[in-house]
Scaffold this motif. Structure first.
Motif, PDB file in Angstrom:
ATOM      1  N   ILE A  36      37.718  34.017  45.702  1.00 22.04           N
ATOM      2  CA  ILE A  36      37.342  35.104  46.606  1.00 22.04           C
ATOM      3  C   ILE A  36      36.616  36.131  45.736  1.00 22.04           C
ATOM      4  CG2 ILE A  36      38.154  36.780  48.311  1.00 22.04           C
ATOM      5  CD1 ILE A  36      38.800  33.810  49.041  1.00 22.04           C
ATOM      6  N   ARG A  37      35.320  35.949  45.593  1.00 19.90           N
ATOM      7  CA  ARG A  37      34.533  36.701  44.612  1.00 19.90           C
ATOM      8  C   ARG A  37      34.010  37.992  45.230  1.00 19.90           C
ATOM      9  NH1 ARG A  37      34.021  35.662  39.074  1.00 19.90           N
ATOM     10  NH2 ARG A  37      34.565  33.557  39.758  1.00 19.90           N
ATOM     11  N   MET A  38      34.542  39.104  44.763  1.00 19.77           N
ATOM     12  CA  MET A  38      34.202  40.415  45.302  1.00 19.77           C
ATOM     13  C   MET A  38      33.073  41.112  44.548  1.00 19.77           C
ATOM     14  SD  MET A  38      38.044  41.807  46.084  1.00 19.77           S
ATOM     15  CE  MET A  38      37.451  43.352  46.773  1.00 19.77           C
ATOM     16  N   LYS A  39      32.806  40.690  43.343  1.00 15.48           N
ATOM     17  CA  LYS A  39      31.770  41.319  42.505  1.00 15.48           C
ATOM     18  C   LYS A  39      30.872  40.251  41.899  1.00 15.48           C
ATOM     19  CE  LYS A  39      33.280  45.587  42.732  1.00 15.48           C
ATOM     20  NZ  LYS A  39      32.474  46.711  43.193  1.00 15.48           N
ATOM     21  N   GLU A  40      29.611  40.582  41.677  1.00 16.43           N
ATOM     22  CA  GLU A  40      28.727  39.687  40.954  1.00 16.43           C
ATOM     23  C   GLU A  40      29.063  39.810  39.477  1.00 16.43           C
ATOM     24  OE1 GLU A  40      24.627  40.346  41.925  1.00 16.43           O
ATOM     25  OE2 GLU A  40      24.893  39.578  43.953  1.00 16.43           O
ATOM     26  N   PRO A  45      29.934  46.497  38.054  1.00 15.45           N
ATOM     27  CA  PRO A  45      31.192  46.877  37.405  1.00 15.45           C
ATOM     28  C   PRO A  45      32.357  46.094  38.010  1.00 15.45           C
ATOM     29  CG  PRO A  45      29.941  48.823  38.050  1.00 15.45           C
ATOM     30  CD  PRO A  45      29.255  47.635  38.666  1.00 15.45           C
ATOM     31  N   ALA A  46      33.282  45.712  37.179  1.00 14.85           N
ATOM     32  CA  ALA A  46      34.492  45.020  37.643  1.00 14.85           C
ATOM     33  C   ALA A  46      35.333  45.968  38.494  1.00 14.85           C
ATOM     34  CB  ALA A  46      35.297  44.525  36.446  1.00 14.85           C
ATOM     35  N   ILE A  47      36.260  45.395  39.212  1.00 13.17           N
ATOM     36  CA  ILE A  47      37.175  46.192  40.030  1.00 13.17           C
ATOM     37  C   ILE A  47      38.206  46.840  39.103  1.00 13.17           C
ATOM     38  CG2 ILE A  47      38.816  46.143  41.959  1.00 13.17           C
ATOM     39  CD1 ILE A  47      37.398  43.455  42.782  1.00 13.17           C
ATOM     40  N   HIS A  48      38.463  48.112  39.314  1.00 12.18           N
ATOM     41  CA  HIS A  48      39.446  48.811  38.490  1.00 12.18           C
ATOM     42  C   HIS A  48      40.815  48.133  38.652  1.00 12.18           C
ATOM     43  CE1 HIS A  48      42.376  51.868  37.349  1.00 12.18           C
ATOM     44  NE2 HIS A  48      41.437  52.281  36.508  1.00 12.18           N
ATOM     45  N   PRO A  49      41.558  47.972  37.548  1.00 14.72           N
ATOM     46  CA  PRO A  49      42.855  47.282  37.637  1.00 14.72           C
ATOM     47  C   PRO A  49      43.811  47.869  38.676  1.00 14.72           C
ATOM     48  CG  PRO A  49      42.233  47.544  35.345  1.00 14.72           C
ATOM     49  CD  PRO A  49      41.216  48.309  36.164  1.00 14.72           C
ATOM     50  N   TRP A  76      48.213  34.304  46.290  1.00 16.15           N
ATOM     51  CA  TRP A  76      47.075  35.222  46.274  1.00 16.15           C
ATOM     52  C   TRP A  76      47.234  36.062  45.020  1.00 16.15           C
ATOM     53  CZ3 TRP A  76      42.722  36.517  49.086  1.00 16.15           C
ATOM     54  CH2 TRP A  76      42.115  37.730  48.741  1.00 16.15           C
ATOM     55  N   GLY A  77      46.216  36.110  44.199  1.00 15.07           N
ATOM     56  CA  GLY A  77      46.312  36.932  42.999  1.00 15.07           C
ATOM     57  C   GLY A  77      44.971  37.198  42.357  1.00 15.07           C
ATOM     58  N   PRO A  78      44.915  38.218  41.498  1.00 17.21           N
ATOM     59  CA  PRO A  78      43.651  38.648  40.894  1.00 17.21           C
ATOM     60  C   PRO A  78      43.161  37.725  39.793  1.00 17.21           C
ATOM     61  CG  PRO A  78      45.457  39.938  40.020  1.00 17.21           C
ATOM     62  CD  PRO A  78      46.048  39.050  41.081  1.00 17.21           C
ATOM     63  N   MET A  79      41.845  37.703  39.632  1.00 14.97           N
ATOM     64  CA  MET A  79      41.224  37.002  38.510  1.00 14.97           C
ATOM     65  C   MET A  79      41.344  37.884  37.270  1.00 14.97           C
ATOM     66  SD  MET A  79      37.683  35.718  40.180  1.00 14.97           S
ATOM     67  CE  MET A  79      37.700  34.513  41.488  1.00 14.97           C
ATOM     68  N   GLY A  80      41.501  37.254  36.143  1.00 16.11           N
ATOM     69  CA  GLY A  80      41.584  37.995  34.894  1.00 16.11           C
ATOM     70  C   GLY A  80      40.332  38.798  34.588  1.00 16.11           C
ATOM     71  N   CYS A  81      39.172  38.349  35.064  1.00 17.00           N
ATOM     72  CA  CYS A  81      37.909  39.053  34.816  1.00 17.00           C
ATOM     73  C   CYS A  81      37.725  40.259  35.728  1.00 17.00           C
ATOM     74  CB  CYS A  81      36.731  38.094  34.954  1.00 17.00           C
ATOM     75  SG  CYS A  81      36.570  37.378  36.601  1.00 17.00           S
ATOM     76  N   LEU A  82      38.623  40.454  36.675  1.00 18.05           N
ATOM     77  CA  LEU A  82      38.616  41.600  37.590  1.00 18.05           C
ATOM     78  C   LEU A  82      37.405  41.613  38.525  1.00 18.05           C
ATOM     79  CD1 LEU A  82      39.748  44.385  35.062  1.00 18.05           C
ATOM     80  CD2 LEU A  82      41.193  42.893  36.454  1.00 18.05           C
ATOM     81  N   THR A  83      36.915  40.428  38.883  1.00 16.80           N
ATOM     82  CA  THR A  83      35.790  40.357  39.816  1.00 16.80           C
ATOM     83  C   THR A  83      36.176  39.744  41.162  1.00 16.80           C
ATOM     84  OG1 THR A  83      35.019  38.219  38.977  1.00 16.80           O
ATOM     85  CG2 THR A  83      34.092  40.209  37.949  1.00 16.80           C
ATOM     86  N   GLY A  84      37.447  39.438  41.342  1.00 17.71           N
ATOM     87  CA  GLY A  84      37.880  38.854  42.604  1.00 17.71           C
ATOM     88  C   GLY A  84      39.306  38.362  42.533  1.00 17.71           C
ATOM     89  N   ASN A  85      39.621  37.469  43.454  1.00 17.58           N
ATOM     90  CA  ASN A  85      40.981  36.955  43.601  1.00 17.58           C
ATOM     91  C   ASN A  85      40.952  35.451  43.821  1.00 17.58           C
ATOM     92  OD1 ASN A  85      42.687  39.613  44.120  1.00 17.58           O
ATOM     93  ND2 ASN A  85      40.763  39.803  45.221  1.00 17.58           N
ATOM     94  N   TYR A  86      42.098  34.839  43.594  1.00 16.59           N
ATOM     95  CA  TYR A  86      42.284  33.431  43.950  1.00 16.59           C
ATOM     96  C   TYR A  86      43.237  33.355  45.127  1.00 16.59           C
ATOM     97  CZ  TYR A  86      40.087  32.008  39.589  1.00 16.59           C
ATOM     98  OH  TYR A  86      39.192  31.812  38.576  1.00 16.59           O
ATOM     99  N   LEU A  87      42.900  32.478  46.058  1.00 16.35           N
ATOM    100  CA  LEU A  87      43.755  32.167  47.192  1.00 16.35           C
ATOM    101  C   LEU A  87      44.013  30.678  47.155  1.00 16.35           C
ATOM    102  CD1 LEU A  87      45.148  32.677  49.931  1.00 16.35           C
ATOM    103  CD2 LEU A  87      42.900  32.381  51.003  1.00 16.35           C
TER     104      LEU A  87
END
Length: 159
Positions: A36-40, A45-49, A76-87
């Motif tokens: 679930i990619r929220m950022k390019e 900029p990555a999503i703030h933690p 459901w959880g965040p990607m380590g790179c802070l650009t999205g989530n995994y479902l």
């Protein structure tokens, strides 16, 4: 060592969207992992933690309570790179199958008011790392700019 498949995706041209990251067979079941990619990546900029942590709490709570999908939600959880989530879902699915679910999920996050579920010392390992206003902002941005006008290029990994 061989690269794992998720490190072979060209992140220099990856767009925001919903992608099938992998499908695994566990017993007689297929487990579909969605990106679930929220950022390019590397271009925005990555999503703030704190915002991503809040999105995690709200989306996980929403998904596990969704009347249609709750029994298929594995993680459901965040990607380590802070650009999205995994479902992770139990079942064999394509991105188009979950667009409406993601729209409802991100609409929930974008409009959420009140206490963040599980954001207490007893319930969370880092309960102070939350940012509801930024979580709402990021969710609304993803909902309006990506999910509500999603196209094939936002659902198939680039070559």
């Amino acid at each position: 060592m061989e690269k794992i498949p998720s490190f072979t995706i060209n992140h220099e041209i990856l767009k925001r969207g919903i992608y099938v990251s992998r499908k695994d067979i566990v017993g007689n079941n297929v487990i579909t992992t969605f990106d679930i990619r929220m950022k390019e990546p590397n271009r925005e900029p990555a999503i703030h933690p704190g915002a991503l942590h809040t999105i995690e709490h709200l989306a996980a709570t929403y998904l596990r309570n969704d009347p249609e999908w709750h029994n298929r939600i594995i993680y459901w959880g965040p990607m380590g790179c802070l650009t999205g989530n995994y479902l992770l879902l139990s079942g064999d699915y394509a991105p188009k199958d979950i667009v409406e679910l993601m729209c409802r999920t991100f609409a929930f996050v974008a409009t959420f008011e009140g206490d963040i579920p599980g954001a207490a010392p007893r319930d969370c390992g880092n309960y102070l790392l939350h940012d509801l206003p930024m979580a709402r902002w990021e969710a609304k941005k993803y909902l309006t700019e990506v999910l509500q006008q999603i196209s094939e290029e936002n659902m198939v990994y680039p070559k």
